[in-house]
Design an enzyme around this catalytic site. Structure first.
Site, PDB file in Angstrom:
ATOM      1  N   CYS A  18       5.320 -62.034 -52.639  1.00  0.00           N
ATOM      2  CA  CYS A  18       4.124 -61.306 -52.451  1.00  0.00           C
ATOM      3  C   CYS A  18       2.780 -62.154 -53.153  1.00  0.00           C
ATOM      4  CB  CYS A  18       4.015 -60.283 -53.480  1.00  0.00           C
ATOM      5  SG  CYS A  18       4.973 -58.850 -52.429  1.00  0.00           S
ATOM      6  N   ASP A  54      -4.048 -47.297 -50.214  1.00  0.00           N
ATOM      7  CA  ASP A  54      -2.606 -47.017 -50.672  1.00  0.00           C
ATOM      8  C   ASP A  54      -1.577 -47.454 -50.270  1.00  0.00           C
ATOM      9  OD1 ASP A  54      -0.902 -45.294 -52.336  1.00  0.00           O
ATOM     10  OD2 ASP A  54      -2.574 -43.440 -51.871  1.00  0.00           O
ATOM     11  N   ASP A  75       6.246 -54.641 -44.666  1.00  0.00           N
ATOM     12  CA  ASP A  75       5.998 -55.579 -45.382  1.00  0.00           C
ATOM     13  C   ASP A  75       6.930 -56.725 -45.329  1.00  0.00           C
ATOM     14  OD1 ASP A  75       5.282 -57.017 -47.798  1.00  0.00           O
ATOM     15  OD2 ASP A  75       4.838 -55.080 -48.875  1.00  0.00           O
ATOM     16  N   ASP A  98       7.141 -49.502 -50.879  1.00  0.00           N
ATOM     17  CA  ASP A  98       6.057 -48.754 -50.403  1.00  0.00           C
ATOM     18  C   ASP A  98       6.208 -47.242 -49.840  1.00  0.00           C
ATOM     19  OD1 ASP A  98       4.493 -50.851 -50.658  1.00  0.00           O
ATOM     20  OD2 ASP A  98       4.425 -51.556 -48.577  1.00  0.00           O
ATOM     21  N   HIS A 147      13.030 -57.487 -35.177  1.00  0.00           N
ATOM     22  CA  HIS A 147      12.090 -58.341 -34.282  1.00  0.00           C
ATOM     23  C   HIS A 147      12.213 -59.634 -34.970  1.00  0.00           C
ATOM     24  CE1 HIS A 147       9.526 -59.634 -31.068  1.00  0.00           C
ATOM     25  NE2 HIS A 147       8.474 -59.923 -32.141  1.00  0.00           N
ATOM     26  N   ASP A 231       2.600 -48.940 -56.437  1.00  0.00           N
ATOM     27  CA  ASP A 231       3.433 -50.087 -56.849  1.00  0.00           C
ATOM     28  C   ASP A 231       2.819 -51.084 -57.235  1.00  0.00           C
ATOM     29  OD1 ASP A 231       3.147 -50.806 -54.207  1.00  0.00           O
ATOM     30  OD2 ASP A 231       5.019 -51.202 -53.783  1.00  0.00           O
TER      31      ASP A 231
END
Length: 337
Positions: A18, A54, A75, A98, A147, A231
């Protein structure tokens, strides 16, 4: 751990996990303009969307007899560890988080995979997908394909669809003065991951923390009657707390001594294993934060770019530390004590 030909996946990534996200300030400048372009009619059914940044989109399902809302999120990120199976587990847990962060339950996911076919064996990609499938199965979430694209940099994650009770959503704009702040996972995976990328050292306790689902934390928050949560991922504790405080119109008072950290995190931060993403997080929140007497290492750890971090809940949860409280809005969005 699974490795093939001793490939170090983190060596193929310009960022890690991240921490590879677009800086929050730049992202808000672009995304913030999109909300004004959306038609107001269908937005009446969009319960959570662009407005407050959010964790997932939530839309009321018209005509649903049980009053369910659909939750949608996606994500993906570059390798955060060298072991492909662990990377898959971590990326899946991060994507599923999420859904949990808004009080939902994941139902089905599809894989998102970018792979440099000419430089990395495709057997490694299979291990990444196997790790993601393992964690999704643990969550009771089906995986239905996905994908893939040929890319110079490996990336993996999931697009996840879930359901939630529209009357029991966890939102980042529902914080009110007097609510305690609870954190369900310790901080520090960012500096430990950066140290892993630089040295090859493996921190199994960090891997297991990142691969842990936030399912139990979500259930505990809902059982406690919480209505406000988010989160803690790429923008660090301070970044996500700032977004929560701003959206809720309150000030967050953070007790830095009560914040839990992974073993070795402070030592790693002190040694300089700090990602560029973490420093950008700190630069973004600094104008809105009163740091008091907090030293530089503490500031960096509070801004540390987390991958698959815990939930930050405005409410008390059994077994999780209270790290602060919300108070009426003051000069700063965050006050560190």
């Amino acid at each position: 751990m699974t490795t093939i030909d001793h490939q170090r996946l983190t060596g193929y990534a310009s960022g890690g996990g991240c921490a590879s996200k677009i800086p929050p300030g730049e992202l808000e400048e672009v995304v913030g303009r999109l909300a004004a372009l959306a038609s107001p009619a269908p937005r009446a059914e969009l319960l959570i969307g662009f407005d407050t940044g959010d964790d997932a989109a939530v839309v009321r399902l018209p005509g649903a007899a049980d009053g369910l809302a659909a939750v949608a999120t996606a994500d993906f990120f570059t390798p955060v560890v060298d072991d492909p199976y662990d990377w898959g587990r971590i990326a899946a847990a991060n994507a599923l988080s999420d859904v949990y962060a808004v009080g939902g339950r994941p139902l089905v996911a599809v894989n998102l995979l970018a792979w440099p076919r000419d430089t990395l064996p495709f057997e490694l990609a299979r291990e990444v997908l196997r790790g993601g499938l393992h964690v999704a199965t643990e969550a009771g979430c089906l995986v239905g394909g996905g994908h893939s694209v040929d890319d110079v940099e490996p990336k993996y994650g999931m697009a996840v669809t879930g359901v939630a009770d529209p009357d029991l959503l966890l939102r980042n704009d529902r914080g009110r003065p007097g609510m305690p702040l609870t954190l369900t996972k310790p901080l520090g995976v960012g500096v430990l991951n950066n140290r892993h990328k630089a040295t090859g050292e493996v921190f199994e306790h960090a891997v297991e923390t990142m691969a842990e689902l936030n399912r139990a934390a979500c259930a505990a928050a809902l059982d406690a009657g919480a209505v406000c949560a988010t989160d803690v991922t790429g923008f660090g504790l301070l970044g996500h707390l700032y977004k929560l405080a701003r959206a809720s119109g309150v000030t967050a008072v953070l007790d830095s001594a009560a914040v839990p950290y992974l073993h070795g995190a402070r030592e790693s931060a002190r040694a300089g294993y700090v990602s560029g993403g973490t420093r950008r997080n700190l630069d973004w929140v600094a104008p809105h934060t009163d740091f008091g007497a907090a030293d530089e290492v503490t500031r960096l750890l509070l801004a540390d770019a987390q991958t698959s971090g815990g939930l930050l809940v405005a409410g008390e949860i059994p077994g999780a530390p209270v790290i602060g409280e919300l108070v009426p809005a003051g000069e700063h969005a965050i006050v560190v004590r």
